[in-house]
Design a protein around this motif. Structure first.
Motif, PDB file in Angstrom:
ATOM      1  N   SER A  59       0.819  -1.210   0.000  1.00 42.59           N
ATOM      2  CA  SER A  59       0.000   0.000   0.000  1.00 42.59           C
ATOM      3  C   SER A  59       0.852   1.259   0.000  1.00 42.59           C
ATOM      4  CB  SER A  59      -0.924   0.014   1.217  1.00 42.59           C
ATOM      5  OG  SER A  59      -0.154   0.074   2.415  1.00 42.59           O
ATOM      6  N   TYR A  75       0.919  -5.252   3.057  1.00 40.80           N
ATOM      7  CA  TYR A  75      -0.296  -4.618   3.557  1.00 40.80           C
ATOM      8  C   TYR A  75      -1.439  -5.603   3.735  1.00 40.80           C
ATOM      9  CZ  TYR A  75      -4.320  -1.493   3.795  1.00 40.80           C
ATOM     10  OH  TYR A  75      -5.468  -0.857   4.179  1.00 40.80           O
ATOM     11  N   TYR A  77      -5.390  -5.278   5.352  1.00 43.83           N
ATOM     12  CA  TYR A  77      -6.386  -4.413   5.977  1.00 43.83           C
ATOM     13  C   TYR A  77      -6.947  -5.085   7.224  1.00 43.83           C
ATOM     14  CZ  TYR A  77     -10.673  -1.818   6.812  1.00 43.83           C
ATOM     15  OH  TYR A  77     -11.674  -1.092   7.402  1.00 43.83           O
ATOM     16  N   ARG A 377     -13.351  -4.343   0.791  1.00 46.08           N
ATOM     17  CA  ARG A 377     -12.858  -3.039   1.238  1.00 46.08           C
ATOM     18  C   ARG A 377     -12.492  -2.133   0.064  1.00 46.08           C
ATOM     19  NH1 ARG A 377     -11.882   1.373   4.637  1.00 46.08           N
ATOM     20  NH2 ARG A 377      -9.706   1.991   4.569  1.00 46.08           N
TER      21      ARG A 377
END
Length: 390
Positions: A59, A75, A77, A377
């Motif tokens: 990210s 990355y 989430y 997301r």
């Protein structure tokens, strides 16, 4: 007076020095890939060079001082889960050319640091240590990594803690890398840490400046090359704040006024501030905010600066093409003040913006769609931030 004259000469030169083709690398939120692009500043074309498979999505990506290595986040989430039990992981790559980028090493932080890696930045000065920050963990942590003689990631030399409710999303150095500034989005602080010039490890906390308001939430921070000013974009209030820096302690003090990234009368709760960065000559400061809802545009702004970093005035504020998704991340070119790359995650594209010679406006002159598989997301797996190879 000579220093002032030199500053403005540099600003002029940075608007006219162009090569023909410039290459960029683009990170991702979901896709395990790095995209490389070619921008031609003569015909304003933007084309895909390569889609390079990687073991993880990054990210945030940053280049080494010599641009031979790329550093990225691994990355994941996490969202509201502040009980993540896996330490953050960072990755390093060797850049052979714009079509060949290979993994060097992955490095993991240590417990009790347990967030997802969210930001990474290498020092431009020896020993060129690399600094990472994690998010959604308790406590909020950072990580210092050494590099070998080639610049490849070597080992974790320090894990350090901020506060239990901290979440740092951006970092910047003083010009000589004497201190590290950290934008603590979740904790609502701007931290100043001393840096050991021999090892790169962090020393004492020199300062903790509270956000301008209880819900300001500084997200990214950048240092003026004079060392006399730093700037921070506020995620919560969609504002740009600027600070003067004490020449002895390197500790910043906020100045007035602040600059809104939203038109007057706009509902600020519908937006969240994102990135800011200096133009090639440091004559201009670019900044963005994102809209929280798809289909609603975000905003991009440019501010004119004095040679000491003082903000002179806002040059323009205008809508971006989309909300930006969770991106709307910009990166000005290093070869000219006029150009900046802007990434989008609502659709998944990269744009090149060109600013007018007097800085009064800017427009999109090139775009490439890199939309790929997202998840619940992220509407698109791409695009996170971009960096310029040349």
């Amino acid at each position: 007076m000579p220093a002032l004259k030199s500053c403005f000469i540099l600003g002029v030169l940075a608007t006219i020095v162009n090569a023909a083709v410039h290459e960029l690398i683009v990170g991702t939120f979901v896709s395990k890939a790095l995209y490389t692009l070619a921008f031609d500043d003569e015909d304003n074309s933007l084309e895909l060079i390569a889609n390079i498979s990687t073991p993880v999505p990054s990210s945030w990506i940053s280049l080494s001082h010599d641009k031979k290595h790329l550093y990225g986040t691994d990355y994941i989430y996490v969202g509201a889960d502040h009980n993540r039990t896996i330490p953050p992981v960072y990755v390093g790559y060797t850049i052979h050319n714009s079509s060949s980028i290979t993994l060097d090493k992955s490095l993991s932080g240590v417990r009790p640091c347990n967030g997802s890696s969210i930001y990474i930045i290498p020092s431009p000065n020896p020993p060129h240590a690399v600094y990472g920050a994690d998010y959604w963990g308790t406590p909020g942590c950072g990580c210092v990594m050494s590099v070998d003689a080639s610049g490849a990631l070597s080992e974790v030399i320090q894990d350090f803690e901020y506060l239990n409710d901290s979440g740092v999303h951006g970092m910047s150095f003083s010009p000589g890398s004497q201190v590290l500034y950290s934008a603590d989005t979740l904790g609502n602080y701007l931290w100043t840490h001393a840096i050991d010039p021999t090892t790169g490890r962090l020393g004492e906390v020199l300062g903790m400046a509270e956000g301008p308001s209880p819900k300001a939430h500084p997200r990214h921070v950048v240092t003026h090359p004079s060392g006399k000013a730093i700037y921070a974009v506020m995620e919560g209030s969609s504002e740009v704040a600027w600070y003067t820096v004490d020449s002895t302690t390197n500790v910043p003090t906020m100045q007035e006024p602040m600059y809104s990234l939203l038109p007057s009368g706009t509902n600020g709760f519908s937006y969240w501030g994102d990135t800011l960065a200096l133009s090639a000559s440091a004559k201009y400061l670019w900044a963005t905010t994102r809209a929280k809802n798809d289909g609603v545009p975000g905003y991009i702004a440019v501010y004119e600066l004095n040679c000491d970093g003082t903000i002179v005035k806002e040059k323009f504020l205008k809508e971006t093409t989309t909300s930006g998704g969770v991106a709307n991340a910009l990166q000005p070119a290093e070869f000219s003040d006029r150009y900046a790359a802007l990434t989008d995650n609502e659709i998944g594209f990269v744009e090149i913006w060109e600013m007018r010679g007097d800085g009064s406006d800017a427009d999109v002159i090139a775009r490439i769609d890199l939309a790929d598989q997202g998840n619940a997301r992220y509407a698109s797996g791409c695009c996170a931030n971009a960096v310029w190879l040349n």
